[in-house]
Design an enzyme around this catalytic site. Structure first.
Site, PDB file in Angstrom:
ATOM      1  CG  HIS A  97      -1.897  -1.037   1.358  1.00 42.60           C
ATOM      2  ND1 HIS A  97      -2.003  -1.813   2.490  1.00 42.60           N
ATOM      3  CD2 HIS A  97      -2.853  -1.474   0.507  1.00 42.60           C
ATOM      4  CE1 HIS A  97      -2.987  -2.677   2.327  1.00 42.60           C
ATOM      5  NE2 HIS A  97      -3.515  -2.506   1.127  1.00 42.60           N
ATOM      6  CE  LYS A 120     -12.531  -6.694   3.426  1.00 38.92           C
ATOM      7  NZ  LYS A 120     -11.213  -6.264   2.932  1.00 38.92           N
ATOM      8  NE  ARG A 144      -3.046  -8.220  -3.400  1.00 45.24           N
ATOM      9  CZ  ARG A 144      -3.706  -8.747  -2.408  1.00 45.24           C
ATOM     10  NH1 ARG A 144      -3.134  -8.915  -1.257  1.00 45.24           N
ATOM     11  NH2 ARG A 144      -4.961  -9.125  -2.537  1.00 45.24           N
ATOM     12  CB  SER A 164      -4.272  -6.296   4.958  1.00 38.85           C
ATOM     13  OG  SER A 164      -3.799  -5.078   4.451  1.00 38.85           O
TER      14      SER A 164
END
Length: 158
Positions: free
Chosen positions: A17, A41, A90, A128
């Site tokens: 990030h 979440k 990614r 993460s």
């Protein structure tokens, strides 16, 4: 002034990030890192903690601003007068979800574009969720996050 908004949960912010934020800061006059409050979440860190972790991780960029947000990203972008959303990719697996998200955002806000950036190769595998799992199992996350985040994870998980 060209401004981009970079949204995310950032639970926690990773070096991937940070790489994208630094690169965006070279491309845009202003980068707004938008820390999502209502993500669906259950984050490890509160919104306020995540904002502070992002702030501590990108303190050297004067044209970077960190703000929490709730609700639809396109509405948040409009309140800021921002017409570009940046998203990180990614892998191909990220692309499918991000492509759908960009399409939905375009449908709701045709005046807002989505820009995709890929992280530097050394960060392409970092997520993460993997960082949280490693930290929870008391592994070394120092190559994946900033010292600020590493300390916060250590305090949270021991």
């Amino acid at each position: 002034m060209r401004t981009v908004v970079y949204p995310g949960t950032f639970d926690p912010i990773t070096n991937g990030h940070v790489d994208l934020i630094h690169r965006a800061a070279r491309l845009f006059d202003r980068v707004v890192v938008a820390v999502a409050a209502d993500t669906g979440k259950t984050p490890v860190f509160s919104t306020e903690e995540r904002v502070e972790l992002v702030r501590g991780s990108v303190a050297g960029d004067p044209n970077v601003e960190i703000l929490p947000f709730e609700g639809l990203l396109v509405n948040f972008a409009r309140t800021l007068g921002v017409s570009v959303i940046m998203r990180g990719l990614r892998a191909v697996s990220d692309f499918e979800y991000e492509f759908q998200l960009a399409g939905m955002n375009r449908r709701m806000a045709p005046d807002i574009e989505t820009l995709f950036l890929t992280p530097a190769e050394q960060y392409a595998y970092i997520s993460s969720s993997l960082v949280r799992e490693i930290a929870r199992l008391r592994g070394d996350v120092s190559t994946f996050v900033t010292p600020t985040v590493q300390a916060a994870l250590r305090a949270r998980f021991g």
